[in-house]
Design a protein around this motif. Structure first.
Motif, short mmCIF file in Angstrom:
data_model
loop_
_atom_site.label_atom_id
_atom_site.label_comp_id
_atom_site.label_asym_id
_atom_site.label_seq_id
_atom_site.Cartn_x
_atom_site.Cartn_y
_atom_site.Cartn_z
N SER A 3 33.64 41.66 44.30
CA SER A 3 34.55 41.49 44.01
C SER A 3 34.59 42.90 42.88
N CYS A 105 43.74 43.34 36.77
CA CYS A 105 42.85 43.36 37.86
C CYS A 105 43.10 42.41 38.29
N GLU A 106 42.76 41.16 38.00
CA GLU A 106 43.63 39.85 38.11
C GLU A 106 44.89 39.89 39.40
N ALA A 107 45.40 40.19 38.34
CA ALA A 107 46.65 40.45 38.92
C ALA A 107 47.02 41.63 40.57
N VAL A 108 46.07 42.43 40.88
CA VAL A 108 46.57 43.73 42.11
C VAL A 108 45.55 42.48 43.41
N LYS A 109 47.16 43.14 44.30
CA LYS A 109 46.62 42.61 45.69
C LYS A 109 45.42 42.68 45.94
N ASN A 110 44.79 42.70 46.71
CA ASN A 110 43.90 42.83 48.04
C ASN A 110 44.11 44.25 48.44
N ASN A 111 45.56 44.40 49.07
CA ASN A 111 46.07 45.34 49.70
C ASN A 111 45.92 46.43 48.89
N GLN A 112 45.81 46.54 47.80
CA GLN A 112 46.67 47.56 46.31
C GLN A 112 45.44 47.99 46.25
N TRP A 113 44.64 48.07 46.36
CA TRP A 113 43.14 48.10 45.94
C TRP A 113 42.73 49.71 46.59
#
Length: 155
Positions: A3, A105-113
């Motif tokens: 992560s 960061c914890e609110a960012v969805k996996n596909n937004q990285w």
């Protein structure tokens, strides 16, 4: 699973592989020396800490979808006061900025990285990169300046 958020957590106040995390390094600084310029032409520890805060806030802003730019505080803010209380405030502001970044960061969805930061490509400003690259760069930035602070605090 790896992560990128964990990397910033480690650099900020976790088990950083390179040694002390930034909070530990800052907390080890003697408040009377935080504002000293030990090397002619170099920044003081307080200026470096404020620079770290400024860029942490800017990265949070970019992760929330705002266009990339210079930090609101400026690239290299100068402390208004040079007292132990001012030093405590500088450390507190750094802590708050990083805690806000981690919440973001914890609110960012996996596909937004893999989404790119909003702005034209400008390597000097750190734009034209993905959200993951942006956060990775900030973790490296924290480690780099933590080393500088650790060295300066030995003077």
């Amino acid at each position: 699973m790896f992560s990128i958020t964990n990397e910033i957590k480690k650099a900020f106040n976790g088990d950083a592989w390179h040694g002390n995390h930034v909070m530990q390094t800052l907390n080890n600084v003697n408040p009377q020396s935080a504002f000293s310029h030990f090397i002619p032409g170099a920044h003081s520890i307080a200026e470096i800490a404020m620079h770290l805060t400024a860029w942490t806030e800017e990265v949070t802003s970019r992760l929330t979808g705002k266009p990339a730019g210079e930090p609101v505080m400026g690239d290299w803010p100068v402390p208004e006061n040079k007292t132990p209380q001012s030093w405590e405030r500088i450390i507190f502001n750094f802590k708050v900025a990083n805690e806000e970044l981690i919440r973001t960061c914890e609110a960012v969805k996996n596909n937004q990285w893999d989404d790119e930061v909003k702005d034209e490509r400008n390597p000097a400003l750190g734009t034209g990169v993905t959200n993951a690259e942006l956060l990775s760069g900030l973790a490296q930035h924290h480690a780099y300046h933590s080393g500088q602070i650790a060295l300066l605090s030995k003077f």
